[in-house]
Design an enzyme around this catalytic site. Structure first.
Site, PDB file in Angstrom:
ATOM      1  N   ASP A  20       0.828  -1.212   0.000  1.00 37.92           N
ATOM      2  CA  ASP A  20       0.000   0.000   0.000  1.00 37.92           C
ATOM      3  C   ASP A  20       0.857   1.255   0.000  1.00 37.92           C
ATOM      4  OD1 ASP A  20      -2.360  -1.488   0.044  1.00 37.92           O
ATOM      5  OD2 ASP A  20      -2.403  -1.556   2.238  1.00 37.92           O
ATOM      6  N   LYS A  21       1.999   1.198   0.687  1.00 40.04           N
ATOM      7  CA  LYS A  21       2.867   2.373   0.751  1.00 40.04           C
ATOM      8  C   LYS A  21       3.665   2.576  -0.529  1.00 40.04           C
ATOM      9  CE  LYS A  21       1.522   4.452   4.013  1.00 40.04           C
ATOM     10  NZ  LYS A  21       0.998   5.772   3.684  1.00 40.04           N
ATOM     11  N   GLU A  46      -4.235   7.570  -8.545  1.00 40.98           N
ATOM     12  CA  GLU A  46      -4.385   6.304  -7.829  1.00 40.98           C
ATOM     13  C   GLU A  46      -3.436   5.269  -8.439  1.00 40.98           C
ATOM     14  OE1 GLU A  46      -6.382   6.446  -5.351  1.00 40.98           O
ATOM     15  OE2 GLU A  46      -7.577   8.208  -5.846  1.00 40.98           O
ATOM     16  N   GLU A  59      -7.143  11.350 -12.455  1.00 41.89           N
ATOM     17  CA  GLU A  59      -7.439  12.575 -13.206  1.00 41.89           C
ATOM     18  C   GLU A  59      -6.342  13.592 -12.931  1.00 41.89           C
ATOM     19  OE1 GLU A  59     -10.354   9.972 -12.545  1.00 41.89           O
ATOM     20  OE2 GLU A  59     -10.022  11.388 -10.904  1.00 41.89           O
ATOM     21  N   LYS A 168       6.032  -4.475   9.102  1.00 38.31           N
ATOM     22  CA  LYS A 168       4.992  -3.850   9.917  1.00 38.31           C
ATOM     23  C   LYS A 168       5.453  -3.754  11.360  1.00 38.31           C
ATOM     24  CE  LYS A 168       0.554  -5.007   7.725  1.00 38.31           C
ATOM     25  NZ  LYS A 168      -0.768  -5.623   7.987  1.00 38.31           N
ATOM     26  N   PHE A 232       8.396 -14.985   6.889  1.00 39.74           N
ATOM     27  CA  PHE A 232       7.879 -13.865   6.101  1.00 39.74           C
ATOM     28  C   PHE A 232       8.859 -13.622   4.946  1.00 39.74           C
ATOM     29  CE2 PHE A 232       6.285  -9.136   6.553  1.00 39.74           C
ATOM     30  CZ  PHE A 232       5.817  -9.172   5.258  1.00 39.74           C
ATOM     31  N   ASP A 240       0.996  -9.489  -1.576  1.00 38.54           N
ATOM     32  CA  ASP A 240      -0.280  -8.804  -1.326  1.00 38.54           C
ATOM     33  C   ASP A 240      -0.379  -7.617  -2.271  1.00 38.54           C
ATOM     34  OD1 ASP A 240      -2.646  -7.955  -0.207  1.00 38.54           O
ATOM     35  OD2 ASP A 240      -1.741  -7.081   1.574  1.00 38.54           O
ATOM     36  N   LYS A 247      -4.089   3.031   3.800  1.00 45.05           N
ATOM     37  CA  LYS A 247      -3.483   3.048   5.129  1.00 45.05           C
ATOM     38  C   LYS A 247      -3.773   4.385   5.818  1.00 45.05           C
ATOM     39  CE  LYS A 247      -1.647  -1.012   5.711  1.00 45.05           C
ATOM     40  NZ  LYS A 247      -2.684  -1.637   4.864  1.00 45.05           N
ATOM     41  N   LYS A 267      -3.207  13.381  -4.070  1.00 47.87           N
ATOM     42  CA  LYS A 267      -4.182  14.470  -4.197  1.00 47.87           C
ATOM     43  C   LYS A 267      -3.505  15.817  -4.029  1.00 47.87           C
ATOM     44  CE  LYS A 267      -7.927  11.611  -2.375  1.00 47.87           C
ATOM     45  NZ  LYS A 267      -8.919  11.410  -1.299  1.00 47.87           N
ATOM     46  N   LYS A 271      -7.736  19.737  -2.856  1.00 49.23           N
ATOM     47  CA  LYS A 271      -8.619  18.714  -2.299  1.00 49.23           C
ATOM     48  C   LYS A 271      -8.520  18.764  -0.785  1.00 49.23           C
ATOM     49  CE  LYS A 271      -8.204  16.149  -6.531  1.00 49.23           C
ATOM     50  NZ  LYS A 271      -7.741  17.386  -7.210  1.00 49.23           N
TER      51      LYS A 271
END
Length: 394
Positions: A20-21, A46, A59, A168, A232, A240, A247, A267, A271
Site C-alpha cells: 500500500d505504501k 491512484e 485525473e 509492519k 515472512f 499482497d 493506510k 491528491k 482537495k
C-alpha cells in the site's frame, strides 16, 4: 473510553516497502512532478501494485508545456527501485515489472467549483494533538512509526543482511489516568531472506530496532513478538496487492483520534480531504503548544465548490483552559480556513509530498512538514490570557 481507568491502546505502522505504501509513494511522486512543473496543476492519482504489475490511473490536469514531464513509467520505476525492490529475488523488481497508465484530465464539473476558490470536494476532516510525546502525537502511533523507520534504516545500512523492504510494527501502550505509563507489547513483522533463522531475526530486531526506539523507562514487562508466524519470505506486491489510500489510520493518528475517511496520497492541495486535515493538525498542535489543552481534536467540514468551512468544532476532552466554544472562536480568528488560505498558510503548492507517503503525515520534521510548526502558539497564548486564562507554556 473512560480516561481515568487503566487501559491498553494499540496502533500500527508499515514500512515504505509495504504494498500500500509503494502505491502511495508512486502517487505522491506523480503529484510532486506536477507541482514542480505546474504548481496550479490538479492531481487525483491512484496506483495499484501487484505481482509484476503497476497500474496508474486518475485525473490529472497540467499545463500543456509541462505534460512531457509526466513520464509515468520512469516515475514508478524510480520509486520502486529507491524503496529497495531492485532484484527479482525479492519478488518484485522496479526494472522488470509491467507499468500501465490510464490517466485523464480533471472533470470540468469539479474544476468549475475549484477554479473560483471553492473546496475540491465535500467532506469532514479531523486534526489531533496531545502532550504525550515531544511531537505532540499519541505515543502508540509515534512509536510504531519510529519502529518502522528504524527497520528500514537498518535494512538500507545493511546492518543485517537478511532484511527485505516489506514490514509492519504494532505497539500497545498502557495508560493510567489518561497518561501513558509503559509499553505493554511490541510486534515487528519483517520480510526476510529464506536463509535467516527465526532466532537470528528475533535477536537482530530486538537489538537493532526495538531497543533503540522504545524509551527505556517505558520498557517494563514488555512482551515482544518478532515475525510471530515464523516466516515472512514472500512479501511486497508479490505477497499482497497494494492500493493508494488504504493506510489512512497509519497515515494519521493510529486510531487515537477520529478520521473523516478521506485518503491523502496522490491528491493536490485543492482537495480539502488532504489539505484541511493538514490544517486541522496545525490548529490542534498550536493549541496544545499554547497550553490551552493537553489534548485537542479539531473537525473541519466543507461543501464542494464552497470556500468557507460549513462547520468548525473543537474538543479538548475536559483538558481545556477555556470553554470549547471560546477556543473555536480563537481558531476562526487565528487561522485561514478557506482552501486558498490553507494552501497559502502551509505553502502547499510545492513538491513536498513523496516524503509524507511513508511513516505518517504527522509528528514529522523537515521543511515540507509546515503543518507541524507551532508558530502561532505564543499569539494564541497571549489572546487566551487576555480572556482571563493564562495558559501554561509547553
Amino acid at each position: 473510553m473512560v480516561h481515568d481507568e487503566k487501559f491498553l491502546f494499540t496502533s500500527e505502522s508499515v514500512t515504505e516497502g509495504h504494498p500500500d505504501k509503494i502505491a502511495d509513494q508512486i502517487s505522491d511522486t506523480v503529484l510532486d512532478t506536477v507541482m514542480q512543473h505546474d504548481p496550479m496543476g490538479r492531481v487525483a492519482c491512484e496506483t495499484l501494485v501487484t505481482t509484476g504489475l503497476v497500474v496508474i490511473a486518475g485525473e490529472i490536469t497540467i499545463k500543456k508545456e509541462a505534460r512531457g514531464a509526466l513520464e509515468y513509467e520512469r516515475i514508478a520505476r524510480d520509486v520502486i527501485n529507491d524503496i529497495g525492490y531492485n532484484r527479482a529475488k525479492y519478488g518484485f523488481d522496479g526494472d522488470t515489472c509491467g507499468i500501465l497508465s490510464a490517466v485523464k484530465p480533471q472533470s470540468p464539473d469539479i474544476a468549475m467549483g475549484v477554479d473560483t476558490g471553492g473546496a475540491g470536494d465535500q467532506g469532514l476532516m479531523f486534526g489531533y494533538a496531545c502532550d504525550e510525546t515531544p511531537e505532540l502525537m499519541p505515543m502508540p502511533i509515534q512509536l510504531a512509526q519510529q519502529l518502522c523507520m528504524k527497520l528500514s534504516e537498518v535494512r538500507k545500512k545493511n546492518a543485517v543482511d537478511f532484511l527485505r523492504p516489506d514490514g509492519k510494527s504494532q505497539v500497545s501502550v498502557e495508560y493510567v489516568g489518561g497518561r501513558p505509563v509503559r509499553v505493554d507489547t511490541v510486534v515487528i513483522s519483517t520480510q526476510h531472506s529464506d536463509k535467516a533463522s527465526q532466532a537470528e531475526i528475533r535477536e537482530s530486531i530486538i537489538e537493532h530496532v526495538i531497543k533503540p526506539v522504545i524509551p527505556r523507562e517505558m520498557f517494563n514487562k514488555t512482551t515482544i513478538h518478532v515475525n510471530p508466524t515464523g516466516r515472512f519470505v514472500t512479501g511486497g506486491p508479490m505477497g499482497d496487492a497494494g492500493l493508494t489510500g488504504r493506510k489512512i489510520i497509519v497515515d494519521t493518528y493510529g486510531g487515537y483520534g477520529r478520521h473523516g475517511g478521506g485518503a491523502f496520497s496522490g491528491k493536490d492541495p485543492s482537495k480539502v480531504d488532504r489539505s484541511a486535515c493538514y490544517m486541522a493538525r496545525y490548529i490542534a498542535k498550536n493549541l496544545v503548544a499554547a497550553g490551552l489543552a493537553r489534548k485537542v481534536e479539531v473537525q473541519l467540514a466543507y461543501a464542494i465548490g464552497v470556500a468557507e468551512p460549513v462547520s468548525v468544532m473543537v474538543d479538548t476532552f475536559g483538558t481545556g483552559t477555556l470553554p470549547n466554544s471560546q477556543i473555536t472562536e480563537l481558531i476562526r480568528g487565528f487561522f485561514k480556513l478557506t482552501p486558498k488560505g490553507i494552501i497559502e498558510t502551509l505553502d502547499l503548492r510545492r513538491p513536498i509530498y513523496r516524503a509524507t507517503a511513508a511513516y505518517g503525515h504527522f509528528g514529522r520534521s523537515g521543511p515540507g512538514f509546515t503543518w507541524e510548526r507551532t508558530d502561532k502558539a505564543d499569539a494564541i497564548r497571549k489572546e487566551a490570557a487576555s480572556r482571563g486564562t493564562v495558559a501554561a507554556t509547553r
